[in-house]
Design a protein around this motif. Sequence first.
Motif, PDB file in Angstrom:
ATOM      1  N   ASN A 187       0.858  -1.105   0.055  1.00  0.00           N
ATOM      2  CA  ASN A 187       0.080  -0.138  -0.021  1.00  0.00           C
ATOM      3  C   ASN A 187       0.883   1.177   0.087  1.00  0.00           C
ATOM      4  OD1 ASN A 187      -3.047  -0.773   0.857  1.00  0.00           O
ATOM      5  ND2 ASN A 187      -1.689  -2.261   1.755  1.00  0.00           N
ATOM      6  N   GLU A 188       0.617   2.108  -0.976  1.00  0.00           N
ATOM      7  CA  GLU A 188       1.673   3.365  -0.979  1.00  0.00           C
ATOM      8  C   GLU A 188       1.156   4.375  -0.117  1.00  0.00           C
ATOM      9  OE1 GLU A 188       2.870   5.882  -4.972  1.00  0.00           O
ATOM     10  OE2 GLU A 188       0.720   6.214  -4.127  1.00  0.00           O
ATOM     11  N   VAL A 189       2.050   5.024   0.579  1.00  0.00           N
ATOM     12  CA  VAL A 189       1.896   6.081   1.443  1.00  0.00           C
ATOM     13  C   VAL A 189       2.405   7.289   1.089  1.00  0.00           C
ATOM     14  CG1 VAL A 189       1.708   6.918   3.939  1.00  0.00           C
ATOM     15  CG2 VAL A 189       1.122   4.218   3.277  1.00  0.00           C
ATOM     16  N   VAL A 190       1.840   8.215   0.920  1.00  0.00           N
ATOM     17  CA  VAL A 190       2.536   9.623   0.371  1.00  0.00           C
ATOM     18  C   VAL A 190       2.004  10.638   1.619  1.00  0.00           C
ATOM     19  CG1 VAL A 190       2.770  11.427  -1.025  1.00  0.00           C
ATOM     20  CG2 VAL A 190       2.637   9.095  -1.997  1.00  0.00           C
ATOM     21  N   LEU A 191       3.283  11.289   2.106  1.00  0.00           N
ATOM     22  CA  LEU A 191       2.833  12.400   3.030  1.00  0.00           C
ATOM     23  C   LEU A 191       3.502  13.902   2.155  1.00  0.00           C
ATOM     24  CD1 LEU A 191       2.514  10.404   5.268  1.00  0.00           C
ATOM     25  CD2 LEU A 191       3.734  12.015   6.799  1.00  0.00           C
ATOM     26  N   PHE A 192       2.690  14.865   2.419  1.00  0.00           N
ATOM     27  CA  PHE A 192       3.335  16.051   1.888  1.00  0.00           C
ATOM     28  C   PHE A 192       3.413  17.000   3.203  1.00  0.00           C
ATOM     29  CE2 PHE A 192       2.354  20.657   0.125  1.00  0.00           C
ATOM     30  CZ  PHE A 192       3.662  20.732  -0.133  1.00  0.00           C
ATOM     31  N   GLU A 193       4.844  16.974   3.452  1.00  0.00           N
ATOM     32  CA  GLU A 193       5.221  17.704   4.943  1.00  0.00           C
ATOM     33  C   GLU A 193       5.702  19.108   4.494  1.00  0.00           C
ATOM     34  OE1 GLU A 193       6.258  19.408   8.360  1.00  0.00           O
ATOM     35  OE2 GLU A 193       5.057  17.399   8.133  1.00  0.00           O
ATOM     36  N   LEU A 194       5.184  20.021   5.179  1.00  0.00           N
ATOM     37  CA  LEU A 194       5.377  21.643   4.795  1.00  0.00           C
ATOM     38  C   LEU A 194       6.773  21.916   5.492  1.00  0.00           C
ATOM     39  CD1 LEU A 194       1.917  23.092   5.295  1.00  0.00           C
ATOM     40  CD2 LEU A 194       3.421  22.576   2.973  1.00  0.00           C
ATOM     41  N   HIS A 195       7.077  21.371   6.605  1.00  0.00           N
ATOM     42  CA  HIS A 195       8.274  21.917   7.422  1.00  0.00           C
ATOM     43  C   HIS A 195       9.354  21.023   7.895  1.00  0.00           C
ATOM     44  CE1 HIS A 195       6.212  25.885   7.887  1.00  0.00           C
ATOM     45  NE2 HIS A 195       5.006  25.116   8.129  1.00  0.00           N
ATOM     46  N   GLY A 196       8.930  19.796   7.661  1.00  0.00           N
ATOM     47  CA  GLY A 196      10.125  18.989   8.188  1.00  0.00           C
ATOM     48  C   GLY A 196       9.686  17.934   9.455  1.00  0.00           C
ATOM     49  N   ALA A 197      10.574  16.860   9.590  1.00  0.00           N
ATOM     50  CA  ALA A 197       9.944  15.946  10.638  1.00  0.00           C
ATOM     51  C   ALA A 197      11.090  15.298  11.387  1.00  0.00           C
ATOM     52  CB  ALA A 197       9.417  14.612  10.164  1.00  0.00           C
ATOM     53  N   LYS A 198      11.088  14.875  12.659  1.00  0.00           N
ATOM     54  CA  LYS A 198      12.280  14.358  13.591  1.00  0.00           C
ATOM     55  C   LYS A 198      13.003  13.227  12.551  1.00  0.00           C
ATOM     56  CE  LYS A 198      10.084  16.014  17.667  1.00  0.00           C
ATOM     57  NZ  LYS A 198       9.569  15.652  19.200  1.00  0.00           N
ATOM     58  N   ARG A 199      12.033  12.421  12.118  1.00  0.00           N
ATOM     59  CA  ARG A 199      12.544  11.128  11.406  1.00  0.00           C
ATOM     60  C   ARG A 199      11.301  10.783  10.400  1.00  0.00           C
ATOM     61  NH1 ARG A 199      11.997   6.032  15.587  1.00  0.00           N
ATOM     62  NH2 ARG A 199      10.146   6.650  16.385  1.00  0.00           N
ATOM     63  N   PRO A 200      11.700  10.116   9.279  1.00  0.00           N
ATOM     64  CA  PRO A 200      10.752   9.636   8.267  1.00  0.00           C
ATOM     65  C   PRO A 200      10.224   8.402   8.498  1.00  0.00           C
ATOM     66  CG  PRO A 200      13.060   9.045   7.698  1.00  0.00           C
ATOM     67  CD  PRO A 200      13.396   9.740   8.995  1.00  0.00           C
ATOM     68  N   ILE A 201       9.454   8.370   9.693  1.00  0.00           N
ATOM     69  CA  ILE A 201       8.577   7.207  10.045  1.00  0.00           C
ATOM     70  C   ILE A 201       7.339   7.818  10.543  1.00  0.00           C
ATOM     71  CG2 ILE A 201       8.556   5.222  11.773  1.00  0.00           C
ATOM     72  CD1 ILE A 201      11.509   5.431  12.036  1.00  0.00           C
ATOM     73  N   ILE A 202       6.339   6.799  10.145  1.00  0.00           N
ATOM     74  CA  ILE A 202       5.074   6.974  10.584  1.00  0.00           C
ATOM     75  C   ILE A 202       4.560   5.532  11.398  1.00  0.00           C
ATOM     76  CG2 ILE A 202       4.079   8.572   8.784  1.00  0.00           C
ATOM     77  CD1 ILE A 202       3.062   6.395   7.112  1.00  0.00           C
ATOM     78  N   GLU A 203       3.458   5.675  11.964  1.00  0.00           N
ATOM     79  CA  GLU A 203       2.941   4.524  12.621  1.00  0.00           C
ATOM     80  C   GLU A 203       1.405   4.242  12.561  1.00  0.00           C
ATOM     81  OE1 GLU A 203       3.079   2.624  17.352  1.00  0.00           O
ATOM     82  OE2 GLU A 203       3.647   4.428  16.884  1.00  0.00           O
ATOM     83  N   PHE A 204       1.083   3.149  12.309  1.00  0.00           N
ATOM     84  CA  PHE A 204      -0.279   2.781  12.479  1.00  0.00           C
ATOM     85  C   PHE A 204      -0.893   2.086  13.652  1.00  0.00           C
ATOM     86  CE2 PHE A 204       0.993   3.074   8.074  1.00  0.00           C
ATOM     87  CZ  PHE A 204      -0.212   3.915   7.474  1.00  0.00           C
ATOM     88  N   LEU A 205      -1.786   2.784  14.233  1.00  0.00           N
ATOM     89  CA  LEU A 205      -2.388   2.167  15.527  1.00  0.00           C
ATOM     90  C   LEU A 205      -3.683   1.529  15.366  1.00  0.00           C
ATOM     91  CD1 LEU A 205      -1.651   5.592  17.717  1.00  0.00           C
ATOM     92  CD2 LEU A 205      -0.126   3.491  17.137  1.00  0.00           C
ATOM     93  N   ASP A 206      -4.189   0.799  16.458  1.00  0.00           N
ATOM     94  CA  ASP A 206      -5.476   0.169  16.306  1.00  0.00           C
ATOM     95  C   ASP A 206      -6.584   0.941  17.094  1.00  0.00           C
ATOM     96  OD1 ASP A 206      -4.877  -0.270  18.838  1.00  0.00           O
ATOM     97  OD2 ASP A 206      -4.914  -2.237  18.834  1.00  0.00           O
ATOM     98  N   ARG A 207      -6.280   2.354  17.512  1.00  0.00           N
ATOM     99  CA  ARG A 207      -7.025   3.352  18.102  1.00  0.00           C
ATOM    100  C   ARG A 207      -6.797   4.763  17.546  1.00  0.00           C
ATOM    101  NH1 ARG A 207      -4.729   5.842  22.363  1.00  0.00           N
ATOM    102  NH2 ARG A 207      -2.439   4.982  22.893  1.00  0.00           N
ATOM    103  N   PRO A 208      -7.697   5.637  17.450  1.00  0.00           N
ATOM    104  CA  PRO A 208      -7.603   6.821  17.379  1.00  0.00           C
ATOM    105  C   PRO A 208      -6.870   7.794  18.522  1.00  0.00           C
ATOM    106  CG  PRO A 208     -10.037   6.928  17.804  1.00  0.00           C
ATOM    107  CD  PRO A 208      -9.193   5.325  18.030  1.00  0.00           C
ATOM    108  N   ILE A 209      -6.277   8.973  18.039  1.00  0.00           N
ATOM    109  CA  ILE A 209      -5.972   9.814  19.480  1.00  0.00           C
ATOM    110  C   ILE A 209      -6.575  10.976  19.039  1.00  0.00           C
ATOM    111  CG2 ILE A 209      -3.948  10.912  20.634  1.00  0.00           C
ATOM    112  CD1 ILE A 209      -2.299   8.579  19.876  1.00  0.00           C
ATOM    113  N   LEU A 210      -7.820  11.812  19.652  1.00  0.00           N
ATOM    114  CA  LEU A 210      -8.169  13.141  19.477  1.00  0.00           C
ATOM    115  C   LEU A 210      -8.215  13.754  20.580  1.00  0.00           C
ATOM    116  CD1 LEU A 210      -9.598  14.688  17.280  1.00  0.00           C
ATOM    117  CD2 LEU A 210     -11.747  13.553  17.793  1.00  0.00           C
ATOM    118  N   GLY A 211      -7.295  14.776  20.758  1.00  0.00           N
ATOM    119  CA  GLY A 211      -7.153  15.250  21.940  1.00  0.00           C
ATOM    120  C   GLY A 211      -5.772  14.651  22.990  1.00  0.00           C
TER     121      GLY A 211
END
Length: 583
Positions: free
Chosen positions: A558-582
């Motif tokens: 599955n292709e994942v593309v991020l368009f990041e405007l400013h930069g990140a600490k490291r080029p890694i994302i994570e997929f969780l089994d629950r949302p974080i809102l707040g």
Amino acid sequence: MGKFELQGNRFIWNGQPIRILAGAIHYFRIVPEYWQDRLLKLKACGFNTVETYVPWNMHEPTEGRFEFGGMADLVRFVETAGELGLHVIVRPSPYICAEWEFGGLPAWLLNYPDIRLRCNDSVYLEKVDAYYDVLLPKLVPLLCTNGGPIIAMQIENEYGSYGNDKAYLTHLKEGMIRRGIDVLLFTSDGPEDDMLQGGTLPDVLATVNFGSRANEAFAKLQEYQPDGPLMCMEFWNGWFDHWMKPHHTRDAESVAETLREMMDAGASLNFYMFHGGTNFGFWNGANYGDRYEPTITSYDYDSPLSECGDTNEKYDKVRAILSEYSNEPPIPVPPSLPKRAYGTVELTEQAPLFGNLERLSRPVQRVTPEPMERLGQYEGFIVYRTRISGPRTQGKLTIQDVRDRAIVYVDGSFVGVSERWDPQTFMLDIPEEGAVLEILVENMGRINYGPQLKDHKGITEGVRMNNQFQYDWTIHTLPLNDLSGLTFADANQQPLAMPTFYRGTLEITGECADTFLKTEGWTKGNVWINGFHLGRYWERGPQQTLYVPAPLLKQGDNEVVLFELHGAKRPIIEFLDRPILGD
């Protein structure tokens, strides 16, 4: 065929009194594969009706080109509800509010410089009529008078909060009738004198919208409509969120108390929202009170059914109360859909924006930095480029009326950010040979409510060095609806500090399940999964994950593309089994 009508202060369905117990579910905020699941959970909660808005801008994204497939398949959604034994209430625009981009109005209306929105303006009404000529014939076969599930339709939406043009409302009413809409028509407004005076029509059912103090609201409605049935068309049992603000919640017991108050009053009602869904892509709207406030990607709304379709305490309390007033045996609640934590994914490829501009967009030349709409662009980003002559010492750069967020570069170096709600000026030293000025502007969502509704995007006035306007601009429009032209290269370094696309692969074995993409460590941008635009992320919160419905995924890569405007600490994302809102 069915017959839904008014008799005194009661609704009648096929000769028998009926109380309308509705919940709002927006087909355009849910992947079609999940429509049935959400509708079944509505029915299992004790509701007999589903209500939905119809967003004009999704169905006519550019003038004269109409879309009614995929997530825009209104007919299929209504048919699905009918097959499940639900009645349907349709609120067909032209304006819907809904915390949706431009309140559902298509941004191409802003191409007409003298247009007046939401009134008896001939240019505006010509466009509405052309839309109704396409939309309403699709709904006529679905009316209860023709054997379908639609029992009622709304004229405009909360119009008394905006204006008092009765000729406009009458035009919409007569246009609906003339095109074959012969079901009950109604208006909905806040329970205030000015709103009910401005937004209602004679011989049209008036309904009211509120979140509490039901008896007070119904008393005000009865001052203007003493003989009609009591109907709350929007019971605000939760609320929406803005970026940079805390996540809104409402106590389930408070919702239960107001619901019981309405049930004891014999009223009909519509939960807004029963299930909120998601502002995928660039479809979020914005508000403007003291300042511009854009809405987040999640439209969870703290509703009885969460963004991913899970029931909660609010759902359980509502279901228990509705069962007390029903003679029908309850039906089982469908189980929650599977969730899966897929773990981390490294984004191993990079495509810097400024190195790919020519692949994403053809440049145009303009004297001044024109707003998006004048260039036929209605969403996304836009880049303005010019050359400033030198030498200049400590010249003050001002972007006059930016909408909504500008990132400034000089000769490829980052200078700063100016935001609509926090405008900045920048002191620049320009060398003798001059310098290239580039400004990347993000449209963060058009205003969807109130007097600031006419909301052009981009740089709407001009750019000045001190008091001198700068002319001769090269402009790249970036709606980002097609990323196929990007050229990616293997990343052998940390994420760049410049706007950059990052790409990686999520490998899935076994069945696909819902998941939540965590953007911790990234700053601000957008995400695509297999070409589907999930929406925006921003470290300022409150949203910290993006909902990824399983139908967007596939077994294998599955292709994942991020368009990041400013930069990140490291080029890694994570997929969780629950949302974080707040928090």
